[in-house]
Design an enzyme around this catalytic site. Structure first.
Site, PDB file in Angstrom:
ATOM      1  CG  HIS A  53      -1.900  -1.064   1.278  1.00 46.49           C
ATOM      2  ND1 HIS A  53      -2.028  -1.947   2.320  1.00 46.49           N
ATOM      3  CD2 HIS A  53      -2.843  -1.405   0.373  1.00 46.49           C
ATOM      4  CE1 HIS A  53      -3.019  -2.790   2.057  1.00 46.49           C
ATOM      5  NE2 HIS A  53      -3.531  -2.483   0.877  1.00 46.49           N
ATOM      6  CG  ASP A  56       1.848  -1.137   3.526  1.00 49.20           C
ATOM      7  OD1 ASP A  56       1.369  -1.014   4.668  1.00 49.20           O
ATOM      8  OD2 ASP A  56       1.309  -1.822   2.626  1.00 49.20           O
TER       9      ASP A  56
HETATM   10  C1  GLO Z   1      -9.562  -6.468   0.186  1.00 45.28           C
HETATM   11  C2  GLO Z   1      -8.507  -6.482  -0.815  1.00 45.28           C
HETATM   12  C3  GLO Z   1      -7.227  -5.832  -0.316  1.00 45.28           C
HETATM   13  C4  GLO Z   1      -6.335  -5.475  -1.467  1.00 45.28           C
HETATM   14  C5  GLO Z   1      -5.131  -4.697  -1.056  1.00 45.28           C
HETATM   15  C6  GLO Z   1      -4.316  -4.254  -2.243  1.00 45.28           C
HETATM   16  O1  GLO Z   1     -10.553  -7.098   0.071  1.00 45.28           O
HETATM   17  O2  GLO Z   1      -8.283  -7.785  -1.239  1.00 45.28           O
HETATM   18  O3  GLO Z   1      -6.562  -6.686   0.579  1.00 45.28           O
HETATM   19  O4  GLO Z   1      -5.921  -6.619  -2.133  1.00 45.28           O
HETATM   20  O5  GLO Z   1      -5.539  -3.615  -0.329  1.00 45.28           O
HETATM   21  O6  GLO Z   1      -5.026  -3.323  -2.970  1.00 45.28           O
END
Ligand code: GLO
Ligand code: MG
Length: 348
Positions: A53, A56
């Site tokens: 993210h 992060d």
């Molecule tokens: C939630 C999503 C989330 C995304 C992550 C990357 O349901 O799967 O985990 O994959 O934030 O964008």
């Protein structure tokens, strides 16, 4: 003709996949590992790629110069561990300015915030040397249907993608669609919807998808067919393999843990299409069970990777000529048992 070498798959996960076990009904149950500690797990567990993210990497609203400095430090940490960044995903769903969504908010200032934050994620992607932005439209939908104009919202989404494409001529956008949660109903809830939108953007060749198994199941769809659809369009650039027990909250269970045959079919479709040959990762998005103790809270990652590789062995063992023979006979009863016996390791 020389045989093509088998794909050497590379695996990735995000730092949020090692977590403290908090859920909407209870607090953390294990201490969070520090980011640097998490990075140490990657190679040990057999992973080469880190999904990020934006926050992060560095916290949102960090002034530009500091942001660049912070991102370079993270790049150095990756280099030191021999890791690469797979993608950056702007975390548009936690800020007070995106309570009612980012690109589809009714408030133009909130939409502008989302656009700026996505552009900043692209700056980070440059520093971390990835050309992939993943967009999970978490709050782009409604709690009640009347809250937003659904037609205008589709247009806002296209504008949002275009603003990223225009900001950077190399960047690729991967939509990660999900039909619900946290919203009651999401706009463009499936891969098919997003691919339709992709063709209406300023540069369709740079707009593709990341498909998460659980999100397909939540939409009542088969993950391997969803992947096949995107593969046909040459738009499957990422996956979030996991598992999901029917239509409920997004469980992010370990890959193959609920439905082995469905998992087998995902591995099958990826392997047959040559997924991974252009550097695509086998990405995971899996949660450890809340009951797991801290020192054992990375097992779900190792297990998911293990299941992928075990199913890959099965896929590679299955005799395609035999499948073709049974298809020609239209003997799907025999075909089914042929697959099940392989899955159970009892094939004659
Ligand atoms: C939630 C999503 C989330 C995304 C992550 C990357 O349901 O799967 O985990 O994959 O934030 O964008
Ligand atoms: Mg995901």
């Amino acid at each position: 003709m020389a045989e093509e070498k088998p794909t050497a798959y590379k695996f990735s996960f995000g730092p949020w996949n090692i977590h403290s076990g908090a859920d909407p009904f209870g607090p953390p149950v294990r201490e969070e590992f520090a980011f640097a500690e998490k990075l140490k797990f990657y190679k040990k567990l057999g992973f080469d790629g880190v999904q990020f993210h934006d926050d992060d990497v560095v916290l949102d609203d960090t002034p530009h110069e500091e942001m660049v400095k912070g991102a370079r430090q993270v790049k150095k940490m990756l280099d030191d561990e021999g890791l690469v960044a797979e993608f950056i995903a702007p975390r548009l769903w936690e800020d007070p300015r995106t309570i009612d969504g980012g690109p589809t908010s009714n408030d133009p200032e909130c939409r502008e915030y989302a656009f700026n934050r996505a552009r900043r994620a692209i700056d980070l992607a440059h520093i971390l040397e990835t050309d992939k932005i993943v967009w999970w439209p978490a709050r782009e939908g409604t709690y009640i249907r009347e809250a937003k104009d659904p037609i205008i919202s589709v247009g806002h989404i296209v504008d949002f993608i275009n603003s990223m494409l225009e900001y950077d001529k190399e960047i690729r956008i991967l939509g990660e669609m999900k039909p619900n949660e946290p919203m009651d109903l999401s706009y463009i809830p499936t891969t098919g919807h997003f691919i339709g939108v992709a063709y209406k953007t300023a540069d369709p060749a740079r707009v593709g998808v990341l498909i998460e198994s659980a999100h397909c199941i939540l939409a009542g769809l088969d993950p391997s067919d969803e992947m096949a659809y995107a593969l046909w369009h040459k738009k499957l650039w990422g996956v979030h393999l996991n598992d999901q027990h029917g239509l409920k909250f997004d469980e992010d269970k370990a890959f193959g843990s609920v439905n082995l045959r469905q998992a087998f079919n995902q591995v099958w479709v990826l392997e047959k299409a040559g997924y991974g040959r252009n550097g695509e990762f086998i990405g995971l998005d899996v949660k450890a069970m809340r009951t797991q103790k801290k020192e054992r809270s990375t097992r779900h990652l190792a297990n998911s990777r293990r299941m992928f590789l075990a199913l890959l062995e099965v896929v590679r063992k299955v005799d395609e000529a035999e499948i073709e023979r049974l298809r020609a006979l239209r003997d799907y009863e025999a075909l089914e048992v042929y697959i099940l016996e392989h899955l159970m390791g009892i094939a004659p």
